[in-house]
Every structure is written in C-alpha cells, then in structure tokens.
Write an enzyme that holds these catalytic residues in place. Structure first.
Site, PDB file in Angstrom:
ATOM      1  N   SER A  37       0.833  -1.202   0.000  1.00 53.85           N
ATOM      2  CA  SER A  37       0.000   0.000   0.000  1.00 53.85           C
ATOM      3  C   SER A  37       0.866   1.250   0.000  1.00 53.85           C
ATOM      4  CB  SER A  37      -0.860  -0.022   1.272  1.00 53.85           C
ATOM      5  OG  SER A  37      -1.451   1.228   1.486  1.00 53.85           O
ATOM      6  N   TYR A  73      -2.303  -1.041  10.808  1.00 55.80           N
ATOM      7  CA  TYR A  73      -2.507  -1.574   9.460  1.00 55.80           C
ATOM      8  C   TYR A  73      -1.294  -1.250   8.577  1.00 55.80           C
ATOM      9  CZ  TYR A  73      -3.862  -1.830   4.609  1.00 55.80           C
ATOM     10  OH  TYR A  73      -3.857  -2.099   3.255  1.00 55.80           O
ATOM     11  N   LYS A  91       1.801  -3.703   6.875  1.00 55.49           N
ATOM     12  CA  LYS A  91       2.217  -3.761   5.460  1.00 55.49           C
ATOM     13  C   LYS A  91       3.734  -3.556   5.356  1.00 55.49           C
ATOM     14  CE  LYS A  91      -1.631  -4.572   3.437  1.00 55.49           C
ATOM     15  NZ  LYS A  91      -1.842  -5.862   2.768  1.00 55.49           N
TER      16      LYS A  91
HETATM   17  P1  NAD Z   1     -11.000  -7.399   1.057  1.00 55.90           P
HETATM   18  O1  NAD Z   1     -11.245  -7.390   2.509  1.00 55.90           O
HETATM   19  O2  NAD Z   1     -12.156  -7.200   0.147  1.00 55.90           O
HETATM   20  O3  NAD Z   1     -10.288  -8.773   0.639  1.00 55.90           O
HETATM   21  C1  NAD Z   1      -9.451  -9.485   1.503  1.00 55.90           C
HETATM   22  C2  NAD Z   1      -9.916 -10.928   1.512  1.00 55.90           C
HETATM   23  O4  NAD Z   1      -9.053 -11.690   2.359  1.00 55.90           O
HETATM   24  C3  NAD Z   1     -11.328 -11.100   2.065  1.00 55.90           C
HETATM   25  O5  NAD Z   1     -12.101 -11.872   1.158  1.00 55.90           O
HETATM   26  C4  NAD Z   1     -11.147 -11.831   3.391  1.00 55.90           C
HETATM   27  O6  NAD Z   1     -12.215 -12.704   3.675  1.00 55.90           O
HETATM   28  C5  NAD Z   1      -9.828 -12.560   3.152  1.00 55.90           C
HETATM   29  N1  NAD Z   1      -9.042 -12.825   4.367  1.00 55.90           N
HETATM   30  C6  NAD Z   1      -8.697 -11.957   5.344  1.00 55.90           C
HETATM   31  N2  NAD Z   1      -7.937 -12.563   6.271  1.00 55.90           N
HETATM   32  C7  NAD Z   1      -7.779 -13.845   5.860  1.00 55.90           C
HETATM   33  C8  NAD Z   1      -7.087 -14.966   6.382  1.00 55.90           C
HETATM   34  N3  NAD Z   1      -6.411 -14.885   7.542  1.00 55.90           N
HETATM   35  N4  NAD Z   1      -7.134 -16.135   5.720  1.00 55.90           N
HETATM   36  C9  NAD Z   1      -7.830 -16.231   4.547  1.00 55.90           C
HETATM   37  N5  NAD Z   1      -8.505 -15.202   4.009  1.00 55.90           N
HETATM   38  C10 NAD Z   1      -8.478 -14.014   4.650  1.00 55.90           C
HETATM   39  O7  NAD Z   1      -9.854  -6.314   0.755  1.00 55.90           O
HETATM   40  P2  NAD Z   1      -9.321  -5.735  -0.627  1.00 55.90           P
HETATM   41  O8  NAD Z   1      -9.724  -4.318  -0.711  1.00 55.90           O
HETATM   42  O9  NAD Z   1      -9.646  -6.646  -1.722  1.00 55.90           O
HETATM   43  O10 NAD Z   1      -7.778  -5.745  -0.320  1.00 55.90           O
HETATM   44  C11 NAD Z   1      -6.954  -6.829  -0.696  1.00 55.90           C
HETATM   45  C12 NAD Z   1      -5.543  -6.565  -0.218  1.00 55.90           C
HETATM   46  O11 NAD Z   1      -5.068  -5.351  -0.774  1.00 55.90           O
HETATM   47  C13 NAD Z   1      -5.410  -6.417   1.303  1.00 55.90           C
HETATM   48  O12 NAD Z   1      -4.220  -7.040   1.701  1.00 55.90           O
HETATM   49  C14 NAD Z   1      -5.327  -4.922   1.485  1.00 55.90           C
HETATM   50  O13 NAD Z   1      -4.617  -4.573   2.638  1.00 55.90           O
HETATM   51  C15 NAD Z   1      -4.573  -4.505   0.243  1.00 55.90           C
HETATM   52  N6  NAD Z   1      -4.819  -3.107  -0.120  1.00 55.90           N
HETATM   53  C16 NAD Z   1      -6.096  -2.679  -0.303  1.00 55.90           C
HETATM   54  C17 NAD Z   1      -6.329  -1.355  -0.625  1.00 55.90           C
HETATM   55  C18 NAD Z   1      -7.738  -0.835  -0.785  1.00 55.90           C
HETATM   56  O14 NAD Z   1      -7.920   0.368  -0.764  1.00 55.90           O
HETATM   57  N7  NAD Z   1      -8.740  -1.686  -0.961  1.00 55.90           N
HETATM   58  C19 NAD Z   1      -5.253  -0.478  -0.800  1.00 55.90           C
HETATM   59  C20 NAD Z   1      -3.958  -0.963  -0.616  1.00 55.90           C
HETATM   60  C21 NAD Z   1      -3.754  -2.290  -0.279  1.00 55.90           C
HETATM   61  C1  WQD Z   2     -10.157   9.124   0.726  1.00 55.90           C
HETATM   62  C2  WQD Z   2     -10.475  10.572   1.017  1.00 55.90           C
HETATM   63  C3  WQD Z   2     -10.923  11.047   3.329  1.00 55.90           C
HETATM   64  C4  WQD Z   2     -14.646   8.824   3.660  1.00 55.90           C
HETATM   65  C5  WQD Z   2      -7.174   4.372   2.827  1.00 55.90           C
HETATM   66  C6  WQD Z   2      -6.041   3.747   3.586  1.00 55.90           C
HETATM   67  C7  WQD Z   2      -4.941   3.377   2.654  1.00 55.90           C
HETATM   68  C8  WQD Z   2      -5.466   2.520   1.508  1.00 55.90           C
HETATM   69  C9  WQD Z   2      -6.660   3.119   0.849  1.00 55.90           C
HETATM   70  C10 WQD Z   2      -5.163   0.243   2.090  1.00 55.90           C
HETATM   71  C11 WQD Z   2      -9.804  11.078   2.293  1.00 55.90           C
HETATM   72  C12 WQD Z   2     -12.135  11.302   2.469  1.00 55.90           C
HETATM   73  C13 WQD Z   2     -13.480   9.377   3.168  1.00 55.90           C
HETATM   74  C14 WQD Z   2     -15.729   9.663   4.008  1.00 55.90           C
HETATM   75  C15 WQD Z   2     -14.429  11.563   3.327  1.00 55.90           C
HETATM   76  N1  WQD Z   2      -5.898   1.250   1.950  1.00 55.90           N
HETATM   77  N2  WQD Z   2     -13.373  10.731   3.003  1.00 55.90           N
HETATM   78  N3  WQD Z   2     -15.578  11.009   3.824  1.00 55.90           N
HETATM   79  O1  WQD Z   2      -7.674   7.394   3.529  1.00 55.90           O
HETATM   80  O2  WQD Z   2      -6.744   7.758   1.196  1.00 55.90           O
HETATM   81  O3  WQD Z   2      -6.693   5.523   2.162  1.00 55.90           O
HETATM   82  O4  WQD Z   2      -7.637   3.452   1.823  1.00 55.90           O
HETATM   83  O5  WQD Z   2      -3.982   0.153   2.032  1.00 55.90           O
HETATM   84  O6  WQD Z   2      -3.974   2.724   3.387  1.00 55.90           O
HETATM   85  O7  WQD Z   2      -5.563   4.679   4.536  1.00 55.90           O
HETATM   86  O8  WQD Z   2      -8.856   6.445   1.475  1.00 55.90           O
HETATM   87  O9  WQD Z   2     -11.202   6.226   0.810  1.00 55.90           O
HETATM   88  O10 WQD Z   2     -10.642   6.323   3.272  1.00 55.90           O
HETATM   89  O11 WQD Z   2     -10.401   8.354   1.888  1.00 55.90           O
HETATM   90  O12 WQD Z   2     -14.335  12.785   3.180  1.00 55.90           O
HETATM   91  O13 WQD Z   2     -16.784   9.221   4.480  1.00 55.90           O
HETATM   92  O14 WQD Z   2     -11.883  10.701   1.238  1.00 55.90           O
HETATM   93  O15 WQD Z   2     -10.791  12.018   4.329  1.00 55.90           O
HETATM   94  O16 WQD Z   2      -9.431  12.402   2.068  1.00 55.90           O
HETATM   95  P1  WQD Z   2      -7.465   6.892   2.168  1.00 55.90           P
HETATM   96  P2  WQD Z   2     -10.345   6.759   1.903  1.00 55.90           P
END
Ligand code: NAD
Ligand code: WQD
Length: 336
Positions: free
Chosen positions: A124, A149, A153
C-alpha cells in the site's frame, strides 16, 4: 500458470481472478470469508465461463495451507488476504499483526515447504509514511507508518525482503496500491464493505443508492485547490491487470517494487461532483471535521510500472464512476 490467490473472494482479489482466468491462467482461491463472499466466486465463474478452485481456509492454518499446495501444482501466489481497516487497526493491533504479518509468515512457510517461491504481495502507498515527498516514488525509503494496518504492510515488505536475501530463488513483487475504486464493467462484482464504509467511494455509492443519508466530507480547510484532500484513485480492473503484468513480466528471482496508481490527484469534492455528473444521481454531503491521520494530498509516480511492466492505468475517472454505479445500483445490498 496455476495461481493461488489468497483473499480471492474479496474486492481486489475477485477482480484479479477474472483477469487471470481471461488471460488463460488457472486460479485457486484460499479465503476464510471474514470479509469476502462465496457469491463473488460464483460471479467470477459467470463472467469468465471458467471454474475457480476454492478452499475455505485461513492462511494462518499451516495444515490447511499445506493441503492446498499438496492438492494443486501451484506456480505462483498473489497474496491479498488480510485485514484492511485503518481505524479498526488502531483499536485491534494484535488482530492486525496476527492476520497480516503472521498470516504471511505461515503462507511463506507453506510455500517454502512446497517449493513455490514466487509471490506478488498487496502492499500500500501507506508504507511511504507521512513525510515522503509527493508524488511518491519507489526509491523513497519506507517512512514512519501511523497505524498498525500500515505498519503491518511495512513489516510484511521487510519480511519478504529478508526472504530474498536469505534465498535467492525467491521472486517477490511488492505492489503498492494507491486508492482502488470502481467495479468490473459487467456489474457482477464490486466492493462490498460490511457495516459503515471506511472509504470514500463505497460511501458515495451507498448514499446514492439510499442506504445512507449523506456523505460527510472530512475537512475542507486543507491546503489544496478546493480545500478537500486529494488522492490517486485508480480503477480496480486496471489494478487487477497490474497483477497480471507483474506475474508475467517481473518473474525473475529477487525483489521488485512498483507503485500502481494513475499519477494524478483528485479531490474529494471532485469525486462527488463527477459521480453526480456521470450518473445523474445526487449525493447529499456536508463538510465535517478532518479525519485523524489523513494527509492533505498524495499520488503516485507510476513511471516505473510503465517502463518495466508496460502497465498504465487506462480507465478514466468517468469509467470508475459508471462502473461503481452499475455495481451498486444492480446490487444495492452488495452480495447479500
Ligand atoms: P477485502 O477485505 O475485500 O479482501 C481481503 C480478503 O481476504 C477477504 O475476502 C477476506 O475474507 C480474506 N481474508 C482476510 N484474512 C484472511 C485470512 N487470515 N485467511 C484467509 N482469508 C483471509 O480487501 P481488498 O480491498 O480486496 O484488499 C486486498 C488486499 O489489498 C489487502 O491485503 C489490502 O490490505 C490490500 N490493499 C487494499 C487497498 C484498498 O484500498 N482496498 C489499498 C492498498 C492495499
Ligand atoms: C479518501 C479521502 C478522506 C470517507 C485508505 C487507507 C490506505 C489505503 C486506501 C489500504 C480522504 C475522504 C473518506 C468519508 C471523506 N488502503 N473521506 N468522507 O484514507 O486515502 O486511504 O484506503 O492500504 O492505506 O488509509 O482512502 O477512501 O478512506 O479516503 O471525506 O466518508 O476521502 O478524508 O481524504 P485513504 P479513503
């Protein structure tokens, strides 16, 4: 290739499974369904016309993971499984380190035992910390993370780096995602958060579909063009394709790290306005206090992925809005 997708019943994993299957790869999913849905797996099969092997298992369960590797001849792992709620992680650090760090540890031990040494990891942009210059570039060292979190990572990145140092047969790709949004253009799979959405796009979508009354915009006094925070939102299908490229192009032993983003910052207000412009659906909002820990603005320098993987985010902001709305309006309660 036969690819093990951990967390493949979740948001990004399900979209990646579709791209893998459509590119001719075989997909095995391990997911404990703590935040994913089996319906997503059925929908993947509907979209692609191909089957997905599914094991409902926890990546921390070594016996279960050994059984998966014994049953399937896996070539590579794309590792999505983990917990991802930033706010929740502050109150439950042990759960986050247990799931994200220990989970990856057990997964890698099972991989090692099975002789599978190719992993693509969901990292991330949060690992850059709060001090990094914008745009974020991969040559900037990891910074100080501000919640468990983000720290989990960073710890997993370090764990995987150490693995490559110890055994040069490992091939590790760290993909640092910016803000993935949107849904598959079929409208069959998308983001389905449980409870109140933490993230902006699903919150907008749930207001639009009538599940929530209004959006609170967290702060409009930042030093940005319109006072609201700016982020690098990218379409989840582009992100999924990035995994495919990483698998197919960056498979050499050693470690590589790529930002996956568009390279452009979009403000919260622009997000709300473009959703309404594209869908014609109003999103009532009010300005509220800043959210603790939010940075004013950051986006990716995505040039390394372009040069080395041949990957660019191709979809537009309008595509992100259209596809989010197709998914949300067609599935108002998500997969339930
Ligand atoms: P998500 O929660 O939709 O998907 C994660 C999946 O992993 C889920 O289906 C959950 O049931 C499964 N899971 C969790 N813990 C588990 C375990 N111990 N064993 C087996 N399965 C497990 O999340 P996502 O948005 O698809 O994110 C996927 C990955 O990408 C995560 O590692 C997240 O941290 C990373 N990521 C997401 C974002 C974002 O904004 N969505 C941004 C950066 C990184
Ligand atoms: C985006 C913008 C909020 C909700 C997070 C994690 C990051 C990554 C992605 C996993 C911000 C604003 C949000 C609301 C709002 N995940 N906001 N009202 O914070 O950039 O990133 O998700 O790795 O690690 O920190 O994403 O979608 O939460 O927010 O105004 O109800 O929207 O303040 O400026 P963020 P977000």
């Amino acid at each position: 290739m036969r690819v093990l997708v951990t967390g493949g019943a979740g948001y990004i994993g399900s979209h990646t499974a579709v791209e893998l299957l459509e590119a001719g790869h075989d997909v095995v999913v391990v997911d404990n369904l703590c935040n994913g849905s089996e319906v997503a797996l059925q929908r993947i099969e509907e979209i692609t016309g191909k089957g997905v092997d599914f094991a409902r298992a926890d990546i921390r369960d070594r016996e279960a993971m050994d059984a998966v590797f014994a049953k399937h001849d896996i070539d590579a792992v794309i590792h999505f499984a983990g917990l991802k709620a930033v706010g929740e992680s502050v109150g439950k650090p042990l759960a986050y380190y247990e799931n994200n760090v220990n989970g990856t540890l057990v997964l890698c031990q099972a991989m090692e035992a099975a002789g599978v040494r190719r992993i693509v990891f969901s990292s991330s942009a949060t690992v850059y910390g709060s001090e990094a210059p914008v745009p974020y570039v991969e040559t900037t060292p990891r910074g100080t993370t501000s919640n468990p979190y983000g720290t989990s990572k960073a710890m997993v990145e370090k764990l995987l780096e150490d693995l490559v140092v110890a055994d040069e047969r490992w091939s590790v790709t760290l993909l640092r995602y910016f803000n993935p949004i949107g849904a598959h253009p079929s409208g069959k799979i998308g983001e389905d958060p449980r409870g109140i959405p933490n993230n902006l796009m699903p919150f907008i979508a749930q207001v639009a579909v009538g599940r929530r009354d209004e959006l609170t915009i967290f702060g409009n006094d930042y030093e940005t063009a319109d006072g609201t925070c700016e982020r690098d939102y990218l379409h989840v299908v582009d992100l999924a394709v990035g995994h495919l490229k990483a698998l197919e192009v960056a498979g050499d032993p050693g470690i590589s790290v790529y930002n996956l983003g568009t390279g452009q910052g979009i403000s919260v207000l622009e997000m709300v306005n473009s959703f309404t412009r594209v869908t014609d659906v109003p999103v009532p909002y009010r300005f509220g206090a800043r959210r603790a820990g939010d940075l004013p603005a950051f986006w990716a320098d995505a040039s390394k992925a372009r040069k080395e993987l041949g990957w660019v985010a191709e979809k537009t902001l309008d595509d992100m809005m259209t596809d989010t709305w197709r998914w949300q309006s067609g599935n108002p309660e998500g997969y339930r």
